[in-house]
Design a protein around this motif. Sequence first.
Motif, PDB file in Angstrom:
ATOM      1  N   ALA A 129       0.828  -1.208   0.000  1.00  0.00           N
ATOM      2  CA  ALA A 129       0.000   0.000   0.000  1.00  0.00           C
ATOM      3  C   ALA A 129       0.867   1.264   0.000  1.00  0.00           C
ATOM      4  CB  ALA A 129      -0.939  -0.003   1.206  1.00  0.00           C
ATOM      5  N   PHE A 130       1.937   1.255   0.781  1.00  0.00           N
ATOM      6  CA  PHE A 130       2.850   2.403   0.767  1.00  0.00           C
ATOM      7  C   PHE A 130       3.468   2.577  -0.616  1.00  0.00           C
ATOM      8  CE2 PHE A 130       2.776   2.302   5.402  1.00  0.00           C
ATOM      9  CZ  PHE A 130       2.975   3.634   5.723  1.00  0.00           C
ATOM     10  N   GLU A 131       3.840   1.475  -1.239  1.00  0.00           N
ATOM     11  CA  GLU A 131       4.469   1.551  -2.561  1.00  0.00           C
ATOM     12  C   GLU A 131       3.473   2.037  -3.603  1.00  0.00           C
ATOM     13  OE1 GLU A 131       7.716  -1.021  -5.100  1.00  0.00           O
ATOM     14  OE2 GLU A 131       6.347  -2.083  -3.761  1.00  0.00           O
ATOM     15  N   ALA A 132       2.256   1.490  -3.584  1.00  0.00           N
ATOM     16  CA  ALA A 132       1.250   1.875  -4.570  1.00  0.00           C
ATOM     17  C   ALA A 132       0.837   3.333  -4.431  1.00  0.00           C
ATOM     18  CB  ALA A 132       0.031   0.969  -4.447  1.00  0.00           C
ATOM     19  N   SER A 133       0.884   3.860  -3.218  1.00  0.00           N
ATOM     20  CA  SER A 133       0.510   5.257  -2.992  1.00  0.00           C
ATOM     21  C   SER A 133       1.655   6.219  -3.281  1.00  0.00           C
ATOM     22  CB  SER A 133       0.042   5.444  -1.547  1.00  0.00           C
ATOM     23  OG  SER A 133       1.116   5.221  -0.640  1.00  0.00           O
ATOM     24  N   GLY A 134       2.829   5.688  -3.586  1.00  0.00           N
ATOM     25  CA  GLY A 134       3.986   6.538  -3.854  1.00  0.00           C
ATOM     26  C   GLY A 134       4.661   7.077  -2.616  1.00  0.00           C
ATOM     27  N   ARG A 135       4.348   6.520  -1.443  1.00  0.00           N
ATOM     28  CA  ARG A 135       4.864   7.071  -0.189  1.00  0.00           C
ATOM     29  C   ARG A 135       5.968   6.219   0.433  1.00  0.00           C
ATOM     30  NH1 ARG A 135       1.151  10.711   1.902  1.00  0.00           N
ATOM     31  NH2 ARG A 135       2.990  11.566   2.952  1.00  0.00           N
ATOM     32  N   LEU A 136       6.329   5.106  -0.194  1.00  0.00           N
ATOM     33  CA  LEU A 136       7.305   4.208   0.422  1.00  0.00           C
ATOM     34  C   LEU A 136       8.647   4.876   0.723  1.00  0.00           C
ATOM     35  CD1 LEU A 136       7.824   1.363   1.439  1.00  0.00           C
ATOM     36  CD2 LEU A 136       8.546   0.716  -0.870  1.00  0.00           C
ATOM     37  N   PRO A 137       9.188   5.722  -0.169  1.00  0.00           N
ATOM     38  CA  PRO A 137      10.483   6.344   0.154  1.00  0.00           C
ATOM     39  C   PRO A 137      10.469   7.195   1.422  1.00  0.00           C
ATOM     40  CG  PRO A 137       9.998   6.562  -2.184  1.00  0.00           C
ATOM     41  CD  PRO A 137       8.744   6.051  -1.532  1.00  0.00           C
ATOM     42  N   GLU A 138       9.306   7.716   1.816  1.00  0.00           N
ATOM     43  CA  GLU A 138       9.209   8.559   3.011  1.00  0.00           C
ATOM     44  C   GLU A 138       9.010   7.754   4.288  1.00  0.00           C
ATOM     45  OE1 GLU A 138       6.110  11.649   2.444  1.00  0.00           O
ATOM     46  OE2 GLU A 138       5.935  10.766   0.450  1.00  0.00           O
ATOM     47  N   ALA A 139       8.603   6.498   4.163  1.00  0.00           N
ATOM     48  CA  ALA A 139       8.086   5.745   5.302  1.00  0.00           C
ATOM     49  C   ALA A 139       9.195   5.214   6.198  1.00  0.00           C
ATOM     50  CB  ALA A 139       7.220   4.592   4.811  1.00  0.00           C
ATOM     51  N   ARG A 140       8.966   5.295   7.505  1.00  0.00           N
ATOM     52  CA  ARG A 140       9.893   4.784   8.512  1.00  0.00           C
ATOM     53  C   ARG A 140       9.247   3.629   9.268  1.00  0.00           C
ATOM     54  NH1 ARG A 140      13.609   8.540  10.018  1.00  0.00           N
ATOM     55  NH2 ARG A 140      14.733   6.738  10.870  1.00  0.00           N
ATOM     56  N   TYR A 141      10.083   2.838   9.912  1.00  0.00           N
ATOM     57  CA  TYR A 141       9.624   1.657  10.641  1.00  0.00           C
ATOM     58  C   TYR A 141      10.078   1.765  12.092  1.00  0.00           C
ATOM     59  CZ  TYR A 141       9.480  -3.243  12.162  1.00  0.00           C
ATOM     60  OH  TYR A 141       9.251  -4.407  12.849  1.00  0.00           O
ATOM     61  N   VAL A 142       9.161   1.502  13.030  1.00  0.00           N
ATOM     62  CA  VAL A 142       9.491   1.527  14.457  1.00  0.00           C
ATOM     63  C   VAL A 142       8.918   0.268  15.090  1.00  0.00           C
ATOM     64  CG1 VAL A 142       9.346   2.775  16.631  1.00  0.00           C
ATOM     65  CG2 VAL A 142       9.377   4.050  14.473  1.00  0.00           C
ATOM     66  N   GLU A 143       9.771  -0.456  15.764  1.00  0.00           N
ATOM     67  CA  GLU A 143       9.366  -1.705  16.425  1.00  0.00           C
ATOM     68  C   GLU A 143       9.629  -1.588  17.920  1.00  0.00           C
ATOM     69  OE1 GLU A 143      11.345  -6.119  16.576  1.00  0.00           O
ATOM     70  OE2 GLU A 143      10.955  -5.272  14.582  1.00  0.00           O
ATOM     71  N   ARG A 144       8.607  -1.932  18.709  1.00  0.00           N
ATOM     72  CA  ARG A 144       8.707  -1.943  20.171  1.00  0.00           C
ATOM     73  C   ARG A 144       9.314  -0.639  20.716  1.00  0.00           C
ATOM     74  NH1 ARG A 144      10.016  -7.434  18.814  1.00  0.00           N
ATOM     75  NH2 ARG A 144       8.478  -8.875  19.703  1.00  0.00           N
ATOM     76  N   ALA A 145       8.730   0.475  20.342  1.00  0.00           N
ATOM     77  CA  ALA A 145       9.246   1.780  20.773  1.00  0.00           C
ATOM     78  C   ALA A 145       9.326   1.859  22.290  1.00  0.00           C
ATOM     79  CB  ALA A 145       8.347   2.901  20.251  1.00  0.00           C
TER      80      ALA A 145
END
Length: 510
Positions: free
Chosen positions: A206-222
């Motif tokens: 979904a991030f890729e299809a919306s064109g937003r993947l390059p901006e997206a960050r990942y956070v695990e167990r903040a």
Amino acid sequence: MTVSEQQTGRPDVRRTGRLYGVGLGPGDPALMTLRAVEVIAEADVVAYHSARHGRSIARSIAAKHLRADHIEEALVYPVTTETTDHPGGYRGALEDFYTEAAARLAVHLDAGRTVAVLAEGDPMFYGSYMHMHKRLADRYPTEVIPGVTSVSAAAARLGTPLAEGEEVLTILPGTLPEEELTARLAATDAAVVMKLGRTFPAVRRAFEASGRLPEARYVERATMAGERLGELADTDAGSVPYFAVAVLPSRIDARPERAPGDGEVAVVGTGPAGPLWLTPETRGALAAADDLVGYTTYLDRVPVRPGQVRHGSDNRVESERAEFALDLARRGRRVAVVSGGDPGVFAMATAVLEAASQEEYADVPVRVLPGVTAANAAAARAGAPLGHDYATISLSDRLKPWEVIARRLAAAASADLVLALYNPGSRSRTWQVGKARDLLLEHRSPDTPVVLGRDVGGPGESVRTVRLGDLDPAEVDMRTILIVGSSQTRWGRRGDGTQIVWTPRRYPED
């Protein structure tokens, strides 16, 4: 002693314990609020949800504040992600569980005990506590203790603004259908997608299809042990737990430097009026653009965003505007050419594509994003006059001779098509509507309904229906669209006085 006890000498059986929903924050016990610690200390019963393995993240966060004499109620889910043979399926199994869990807590409350239900993050934000709250808060005194959410924790750990100024922050569950996620990610400024784990592959798509993947960050167990930060695009799907989020941070001050080959032109349709008529795809393109190019009236419909450059111009310089946009894109800028209605209907898409066909712009990517047309908007306000075959004709003779317009009007009218007439008049064109009416009366009854839609969706909206024989050119201007019915188009009033116009989908046989 209550008033009832003083009067009767007997204990007041109506006295109950108090229910607390206690937000514990994102995981680090140091982020619990003082009020949360106080409530746990005062509680008789501490309840927490857990999976069938018995481990509870909520309990582990609050562990050092639990006393040996606390009554602990472990509310163990019957299912988490696995299937179930419950007759109501997964949802039915959970509904029964929440009802049974609430009944267990009610026993303590009826006995006068104070019950603290522990909740990771905030109790009212995607938490299990709310299911207890909905079943108990109307029967017992209740207080909810807010907690730091995982969203706030993720932004803090990334060290980047989540939303700023007039930006819109959207919180999405990863369990949404992939197409819905794509549309919402495309339309918003900033976003957080929660509940990853098994949903991660679809969320990433979904991030890729919306064109937003390059901006997206990942956070695990903040803020918890095992915390992990990174780029969403680089995250291995097999390693993603449920307690992870995907983050689209604020776009302000984050627009990257682009190389010449990174530019593009998106020709976007803003619909007939303001933001209510924008599609998610169009919203996304407008938000992502470095430059907005368009007729000033249409640019004024688009919210101002820091970092964007706006290039307004007169409505009569379409070719120059198109080449200007393509030149910007050739230098690496992302450009949104703003058009009213649908950009492919008497609007800017043709001008941009015509200019883009020149050899010097051959390598500039161009996208055309549809919008709600003026004809569709006026038709919807009136009812359904475009319910059968129809033709769309511009009455402007600025770019084509009136003789061509007249021939097309006659052909469409003789074919008994509904007509949507654009650009009917202006300060310098005052006779075309009268000529068109007289020509149509050669083929249509004077009783044929004509919808006049002016400024549809705008503050000066006016939609009314008149007989073709009564159509007054003086009441028509450039902001008006005309929909002329066929021989089958009907009009009338409903019980509430609302006037409606419709064209049946079934056409009579000869």
